[in-house]
Design an enzyme around this catalytic site. Structure first.
Site, PDB file in Angstrom:
ATOM      1  N   LYS A 294     -71.752  -7.255 -47.306  1.00  0.00           N
ATOM      2  CA  LYS A 294     -71.755  -5.894 -47.866  1.00  0.00           C
ATOM      3  C   LYS A 294     -73.024  -5.109 -47.526  1.00  0.00           C
ATOM      4  O   LYS A 294     -72.983  -3.887 -47.409  1.00  0.00           O
ATOM      5  CB  LYS A 294     -71.541  -5.928 -49.376  1.00  0.00           C
ATOM      6  CG  LYS A 294     -70.085  -6.188 -49.755  1.00  0.00           C
ATOM      7  CD  LYS A 294     -69.836  -5.895 -51.219  1.00  0.00           C
ATOM      8  CE  LYS A 294     -68.358  -6.051 -51.558  1.00  0.00           C
ATOM      9  NZ  LYS A 294     -67.952  -7.481 -51.574  1.00  0.00           N
TER      10      LYS A 294
ATOM     11  N   GLU B 191     -69.497   3.000 -57.558  1.00  0.00           N
ATOM     12  CA  GLU B 191     -68.996   2.187 -58.658  1.00  0.00           C
ATOM     13  C   GLU B 191     -69.062   0.739 -58.213  1.00  0.00           C
ATOM     14  O   GLU B 191     -69.204   0.448 -57.016  1.00  0.00           O
ATOM     15  CB  GLU B 191     -67.547   2.543 -58.993  1.00  0.00           C
ATOM     16  CG  GLU B 191     -66.521   2.069 -57.976  1.00  0.00           C
ATOM     17  CD  GLU B 191     -66.562   2.840 -56.676  1.00  0.00           C
ATOM     18  OE1 GLU B 191     -66.976   4.017 -56.701  1.00  0.00           O
ATOM     19  OE2 GLU B 191     -66.203   2.266 -55.631  1.00  0.00           O
TER      20      GLU B 191
ATOM     21  N   SER C  93     -67.764 -14.524 -45.066  1.00  0.00           N
ATOM     22  CA  SER C  93     -68.292 -13.235 -45.530  1.00  0.00           C
ATOM     23  C   SER C  93     -69.426 -13.339 -46.530  1.00  0.00           C
ATOM     24  O   SER C  93     -70.243 -12.424 -46.629  1.00  0.00           O
ATOM     25  CB  SER C  93     -67.150 -12.397 -46.110  1.00  0.00           C
ATOM     26  OG  SER C  93     -66.460 -13.108 -47.112  1.00  0.00           O
TER      27      SER C  93
HETATM   28  C1  LIG Z   1     -66.576  -7.931 -51.518  1.00  0.00           C
HETATM   29  C2  LIG Z   1     -66.388  -9.158 -50.755  1.00  0.00           C
HETATM   30  C3  LIG Z   1     -65.239  -9.363 -49.966  1.00  0.00           C
HETATM   31  C4  LIG Z   1     -64.079  -8.406 -49.910  1.00  0.00           C
HETATM   32  O1  LIG Z   1     -64.367  -7.154 -49.387  1.00  0.00           O
HETATM   33  P1  LIG Z   1     -63.832  -6.709 -47.955  1.00  0.00           P
HETATM   34  O2  LIG Z   1     -64.093  -5.246 -47.935  1.00  0.00           O
HETATM   35  O3  LIG Z   1     -62.380  -7.035 -47.872  1.00  0.00           O
HETATM   36  O4  LIG Z   1     -64.608  -7.445 -46.944  1.00  0.00           O
HETATM   37  C5  LIG Z   1     -65.150 -10.534 -49.218  1.00  0.00           C
HETATM   38  N1  LIG Z   1     -66.116 -11.463 -49.246  1.00  0.00           N
HETATM   39  C6  LIG Z   1     -67.236 -11.302 -50.001  1.00  0.00           C
HETATM   40  C7  LIG Z   1     -68.264 -12.385 -49.990  1.00  0.00           C
HETATM   41  C8  LIG Z   1     -67.409 -10.155 -50.787  1.00  0.00           C
HETATM   42  O5  LIG Z   1     -68.507 -10.009 -51.530  1.00  0.00           O
END
Ligand SMILES: *Cc1c(COP(=O)(O)O)cnc(C)c1O
Length: 349
Positions: free
Chosen positions: A45, A67, A332
């Protein structure tokens, strides 16, 4: 942006080869992960939050507004605001504030104002409304920073471009490591930002692309958040995409064990790639996800976020069904934020 990525965010993040996990699966297929968990703040993010805050600075704004639901976007944006010396107002439902105490503390320590929203169900939807309302009143001095590839143009495009660093790096690194392209790439899809970031580097390559949505407890409406798999075309929050709707055509209630994935739609570009057939959107459920969470931790020494565990679970299934080749997964985020919850709900598996 490039300098900030390198000197503050810790980019490029590496790719790791999951040798032990691949061996255990035993088909010869090799799994690799792009380590967005090693990005500063522990997830992808920050890639778009640093871009959004840099844009705010460039436009002469004094404040960023957003938000947050589980608090992940709020923490990333509060981090970016601190870095650039911007004020930061984060709107958050009262129910979420109670549930996500550590992230609320992080935002406050970073200097953000966490503004409690007490309308309606006091969760993400009401927080979105409150943030939009604040932006409409303060647009001279402030800019709204969205948390995924969602919302009206140009937000989906902007967030994709800021996240594309993941795919650009990954393609180069993978070729350097192995001498070839991966056969398949996999990412989890909530709003779709980490997925589009990875995918955008490979769309023109002969690579199979998989977006993984949360099947949660099952296929009944309200038990999952697999909008691209089970949804239909519609409009919400200022964009046209594929979404899960209730009998009145309103956004349906959704559920996933991963709070970052429980959104009733995904970005419009995912709907486009879905309709084109360029990306296959598929699902894994809560149980498969929790198994993958422990499997990656035990076999590789990487504790993944529950969101990312969806992609890992799918890659493990895919590796079993393929006879040879390689799979690159977007990891992610890291799972520190999820450990207490998993131990309380599932125990040690
Ligand atoms: C917020 C988040 C997601 C989901 O958000 P996307 O916009 O679909 O990428 C996925 N993995 C993690 C670790 C997150 O914090």
């Amino acid at each position: 942006m490039r300098r900030i990525r390198k000197e503050f965010q810790g980019r490029p993040t590496p790719i790791s080869h999951l040798e032990r996990l691949s061996d255990k699966i035993g088909t010869g297929v090799q799994i690799y992960v792009k380590r967005e968990d090693l990005n500063h703040t522990g997830a992808h993010k920050l890639n778009h939050c640093m871009g959004e805050a840099l844009l705010a600075k460039y436009m002469g704004k004094k404040k960023v507004i957003a938000e947050t639901g589980a608090g992940q976007h709020g923490v990333a944006l509060a981090t970016a605001a601190a870095y650039f010396g911007l004020e930061c107002d984060i709107y958050m439902g009262a129910v979420d504030i109670k549930k996500q105490a550590p992230n609320v503390a992080r935002m406050k320590i970073l200097g953000a104002n966490v503004i409690e929203v007490t309308d309606g169900l006091q969760t993400l939807k009401e927080a979105v409304d409150a943030a939009f309302k604040a932006y409409a009143a303060e647009y001279n001095d402030a800019i709204y920073c969205i948390g995924s590839v969602l919302g009206p143009h140009p937000f989906p495009m902007m967030v994709r471009d800021f996240q594309s660093v993941v795919g650009i790096e990954a393609r180069e690194q993978f070729i350097e490591m192995t001498g070839e392209l991966p056969d398949a790439i996999v990412a989890c899809v909530g709003g779709g930002s980490n997925a589009i970031g990875l995918f955008s580097g490979f769309l023109n390559d002969p690579v199979d692309i998989y977006g993984v949505e949360p099947l949660g407890r099952g296929t009944a409406l309200g038990d999952h958040a697999a909008s691209l798999k089970y949804g239909t075309e519609g409009i919400m929050h200022g964009f046209n995409s594929i979404m899960l709707k209730d009998e009145n055509g309103e956004p349906a209630p959704v559920y996933s064990v991963a709070s970052g994935l429980d959104y009733p739609s995904s970005g419009p570009e995912h709907a486009f790639l879905h309709d084109l057939g360029r990306v296959k959107y598929d699902v894994v459920d809560d149980n498969e996800t929790i198994d993958a969470f422990f499997e990656l931790s035990r076999m590789e020494g990487i504790i993944p976020a529950i969101e990312s565990s969806h992609a890992v679970a799918y890659a493990m299934k895919l590796a079993k069904s393929m006879k040879k080749g390689s799979i690159l997964v977007n990891l992610s985020g890291r799972g520190d934020k999820d450990m207490d919850y998993i131990i309380e709900k599932y125990g040690i598996r």
